[in-house]
Motif scaffolding. Structure first.
Motif, PDB file in Angstrom:
ATOM      1  N   GLU A  16       0.828  -1.200   0.000  1.00 34.47           N
ATOM      2  CA  GLU A  16       0.000   0.000   0.000  1.00 34.47           C
ATOM      3  C   GLU A  16       0.865   1.253   0.000  1.00 34.47           C
ATOM      4  O   GLU A  16       0.562   2.242  -0.677  1.00 34.47           O
ATOM      5  CB  GLU A  16      -0.923  -0.017   1.218  1.00 34.47           C
ATOM      6  CG  GLU A  16      -2.059   0.982   1.152  1.00 34.47           C
ATOM      7  CD  GLU A  16      -3.066   0.833   2.263  1.00 34.47           C
ATOM      8  OE1 GLU A  16      -3.905   1.748   2.427  1.00 34.47           O
ATOM      9  OE2 GLU A  16      -3.021  -0.199   2.976  1.00 34.47           O
ATOM     10  N   LEU A  17       1.952   1.210   0.759  1.00 33.96           N
ATOM     11  CA  LEU A  17       2.877   2.347   0.799  1.00 33.96           C
ATOM     12  C   LEU A  17       3.472   2.612  -0.578  1.00 33.96           C
ATOM     13  O   LEU A  17       3.489   3.760  -1.051  1.00 33.96           O
ATOM     14  CB  LEU A  17       3.995   2.074   1.805  1.00 33.96           C
ATOM     15  CG  LEU A  17       5.172   3.058   1.790  1.00 33.96           C
ATOM     16  CD1 LEU A  17       4.715   4.447   2.233  1.00 33.96           C
ATOM     17  CD2 LEU A  17       6.312   2.556   2.681  1.00 33.96           C
ATOM     18  N   MET A  18       3.975   1.565  -1.233  1.00 34.87           N
ATOM     19  CA  MET A  18       4.615   1.743  -2.533  1.00 34.87           C
ATOM     20  C   MET A  18       3.623   2.224  -3.578  1.00 34.87           C
ATOM     21  O   MET A  18       3.979   3.006  -4.469  1.00 34.87           O
ATOM     22  CB  MET A  18       5.273   0.429  -2.975  1.00 34.87           C
ATOM     23  CG  MET A  18       6.443  -0.011  -2.100  1.00 34.87           C
ATOM     24  SD  MET A  18       7.725   1.262  -1.915  1.00 34.87           S
ATOM     25  CE  MET A  18       8.294   1.406  -3.606  1.00 34.87           C
ATOM     26  N   GLN A  19       2.377   1.791  -3.479  1.00 37.87           N
ATOM     27  CA  GLN A  19       1.361   2.260  -4.411  1.00 37.87           C
ATOM     28  C   GLN A  19       1.118   3.758  -4.230  1.00 37.87           C
ATOM     29  O   GLN A  19       0.961   4.497  -5.200  1.00 37.87           O
ATOM     30  CB  GLN A  19       0.056   1.483  -4.207  1.00 37.87           C
ATOM     31  CG  GLN A  19      -1.050   1.866  -5.178  1.00 37.87           C
ATOM     32  CD  GLN A  19      -0.647   1.681  -6.630  1.00 37.87           C
ATOM     33  OE1 GLN A  19      -0.078   0.645  -7.004  1.00 37.87           O
ATOM     34  NE2 GLN A  19      -0.945   2.664  -7.471  1.00 37.87           N
ATOM     35  N   THR A  20       1.107   4.203  -2.973  1.00 36.94           N
ATOM     36  CA  THR A  20       0.912   5.629  -2.695  1.00 36.94           C
ATOM     37  C   THR A  20       2.112   6.442  -3.173  1.00 36.94           C
ATOM     38  O   THR A  20       1.954   7.507  -3.783  1.00 36.94           O
ATOM     39  CB  THR A  20       0.692   5.857  -1.190  1.00 36.94           C
ATOM     40  OG1 THR A  20      -0.409   5.061  -0.746  1.00 36.94           O
ATOM     41  CG2 THR A  20       0.402   7.318  -0.894  1.00 36.94           C
ATOM     42  N   LEU A  21       3.323   5.949  -2.907  1.00 35.09           N
ATOM     43  CA  LEU A  21       4.529   6.645  -3.359  1.00 35.09           C
ATOM     44  C   LEU A  21       4.574   6.729  -4.886  1.00 35.09           C
ATOM     45  O   LEU A  21       5.111   7.685  -5.447  1.00 35.09           O
ATOM     46  CB  LEU A  21       5.777   5.925  -2.841  1.00 35.09           C
ATOM     47  CG  LEU A  21       5.996   5.930  -1.322  1.00 35.09           C
ATOM     48  CD1 LEU A  21       7.282   5.178  -0.974  1.00 35.09           C
ATOM     49  CD2 LEU A  21       6.048   7.349  -0.779  1.00 35.09           C
ATOM     50  N   LYS A  22       4.016   5.729  -5.549  1.00 31.22           N
ATOM     51  CA  LYS A  22       3.978   5.730  -7.007  1.00 31.22           C
ATOM     52  C   LYS A  22       2.954   6.737  -7.538  1.00 31.22           C
ATOM     53  O   LYS A  22       3.148   7.330  -8.604  1.00 31.22           O
ATOM     54  CB  LYS A  22       3.632   4.322  -7.503  1.00 31.22           C
ATOM     55  CG  LYS A  22       3.583   4.186  -9.014  1.00 31.22           C
ATOM     56  CD  LYS A  22       3.205   2.759  -9.419  1.00 31.22           C
ATOM     57  CE  LYS A  22       3.106   2.624 -10.928  1.00 31.22           C
ATOM     58  NZ  LYS A  22       2.714   1.239 -11.326  1.00 31.22           N
ATOM     59  N   THR A  23       1.885   6.942  -6.793  1.00 26.59           N
ATOM     60  CA  THR A  23       0.813   7.834  -7.232  1.00 26.59           C
ATOM     61  C   THR A  23       1.217   9.302  -7.149  1.00 26.59           C
ATOM     62  O   THR A  23       0.807  10.117  -7.980  1.00 26.59           O
ATOM     63  CB  THR A  23      -0.450   7.600  -6.373  1.00 26.59           C
ATOM     64  OG1 THR A  23      -0.853   6.233  -6.505  1.00 26.59           O
ATOM     65  CG2 THR A  23      -1.589   8.505  -6.807  1.00 26.59           C
ATOM     66  N   ILE A  24       2.010   9.662  -6.154  1.00 29.44           N
ATOM     67  CA  ILE A  24       2.342  11.067  -5.891  1.00 29.44           C
ATOM     68  C   ILE A  24       2.976  11.771  -7.091  1.00 29.44           C
ATOM     69  O   ILE A  24       2.535  12.869  -7.467  1.00 29.44           O
ATOM     70  CB  ILE A  24       3.233  11.180  -4.637  1.00 29.44           C
ATOM     71  CG1 ILE A  24       2.417  10.799  -3.393  1.00 29.44           C
ATOM     72  CG2 ILE A  24       3.796  12.595  -4.488  1.00 29.44           C
ATOM     73  CD1 ILE A  24       3.238  10.716  -2.119  1.00 29.44           C
TER      74      ILE A  24
END
Length: 380
Positions: A310-318
């Motif tokens: 979930e963290l990596m998905q958020t970091l990818k979205t930013i």
């Protein structure tokens, strides 16, 4: 020359194996509804260890196979044995480990991000080995009608054998490196790449804002000139709407505030990488509700691997949201820019909240730092 019957056996085997490789490729690209846990392989030592062992073995078999192809005469029996070793041993074990998904409720040591990367790399390796198999088939077909002594591979065949073997070696080395580095090295690398993309966008946005004064002076000079010069170059004319004017003070203030906040988001990537990604346990235990404690989200029900995904998905979205923010500035859309900036900040705070506590669910230095960072981001 080997008997034509032996050559035909080799040809038949390569064709059958090509069908098997196509099946492997399909299994490594599961649909969203595919459930591979129903016939999951026995992986007592973990998929990374299984893939590492299979990759090492495949590289060795490929070396032997290439020597067989380069040494005259072509020996169908030896090639048949080696192809069988690869398809039923190294490749089948590797594909089974890479396509494995733990059933619901089972321990997950890798997480989705690592499983996706493994499947991508293994699929590349299957494709590269398929190219060698195609070469074996072509060489066997060429010798099927050959009369007289087999004088060995032609210059082109020799070149193809060496090139395709080298490709397999390179892909094997990349896969071994992925297995050796594990989840931690993978997510650190991806986080660094995402941060670099983010900072590049911020720098472009900053430079665009700093170009305001010069562009306005140029526009004034053109206005004082002849009618022909008022329009200037075609690109200048159509690009004029994408420059902040001296009177757009509110938009300029918003731009400066955005750049400041985005730089703080870049700092967040560094902190998360150092304090959370580097400390991710290689074999992450499940979160313990007794030690996780209450948070703003139900973290007790998630494993560290799930939190990491979930963290990596958020970091990818930013970075994608930052691109949207930049577009609103280039179009001089202040209200949309305000909305996109808020969205970026909310996503960044969400990333921090995901790993506010350590992987074992306890408070630490990063917990305190994250609270101060959120306050500073809101105040910027």
């Amino acid at each position: 020359m080997p008997p034509p019957k032996d050559i035909q056996k080799l040809i038949s085997l390569t064709q059958t194996t090509q069908t098997l490789l196509a099946h492997f490729q399909t299994s490594l690209t599961p649909s969203p509804t595919t459930n591979t846990s129903t016939d999951a392989p026995d992986l007592p030592n973990g998929p990374l260890i299984a893939i590492h062992a299979a990759t090492t073995l495949l590289k060795s078999h490929t070396t032997t196979l290439s020597l067989l192809l380069l040494t005259p005469p072509l020996t169908p029996s030896a090639l048949i044995a080696k192809i069988g070793d690869v398809s039923s041993g190294a490749l089948s074990g590797m594909v089974a480990a890479a396509s494995y998904t733990p059933p619901a409720g089972a321990r997950d040591d890798l997480g989705q991000i690592m499983r996706v990367e493994l499947r991508v790399q293994v699929k590349r390796l299957v494709g590269a080995w398929g190219d060698i198999l195609a070469l074996v088939l072509a060489m066997a077909e060429a010798r099927k009608t050959l009369s007289g002594k087999d004088r060995g591979p032609s210059e082109q065949e020799r070149k193809d054998v060496l090139e395709r073997t080298g490709v397999v070696w390179d892909v094997c080395d990349e896969l071994l490196k992925l297995c050796n580095g594990g989840v931690v090295e993978l997510v650190l690398k991806k986080a660094q790449q995402l941060r670099a993309v983010l900072l590049d966008a911020v720098e472009e946005l900053k430079e665009w804002g700093e170009d305001v004064a010069d562009s306005d002076d140029e526009d004034e000079d053109k206005a004082e000139g002849s009618g022909e010069d008022e329009f200037g170059d075609e690109d200048d004319f159509f690009g004029a709407k994408n420059k902040i004017g001296k009177d757009d003070k509110e938009l300029k203030v918003l731009l400066d505030r955005s750049v400041k906040k985005l730089k703080m988001v870049g700092i967040m990537y560094q902190a998360v990488g150092k304090r959370r990604l580097k400390t991710f346990p290689a074999a992450a235990p499940s979160s313990n509700p007794a030690t996780t404690g209450a948070t703003n989200r139900d973290a007790a029900s998630e494993t560290p691997a799930q939190r990491l995904d979930e963290l990596m998905q958020t970091l990818k979205t930013i970075p994608d949201t930052v691109d949207d923010l930049a577009s609103t500035f280039y179009e001089l859309e202040q209200e949309e820019a305000e909305a996109e900036l808020k969205k970026v900040c909310d996503e960044a705070k969400s990333a921090v909240e995901l790993v506010k506590k350590s992987w074992t669910g306890t408070d630490d230095e990063f917990t305190m730092w994250s609270a101060k960072w959120i306050e500073a981001l809101d105040a910027a």
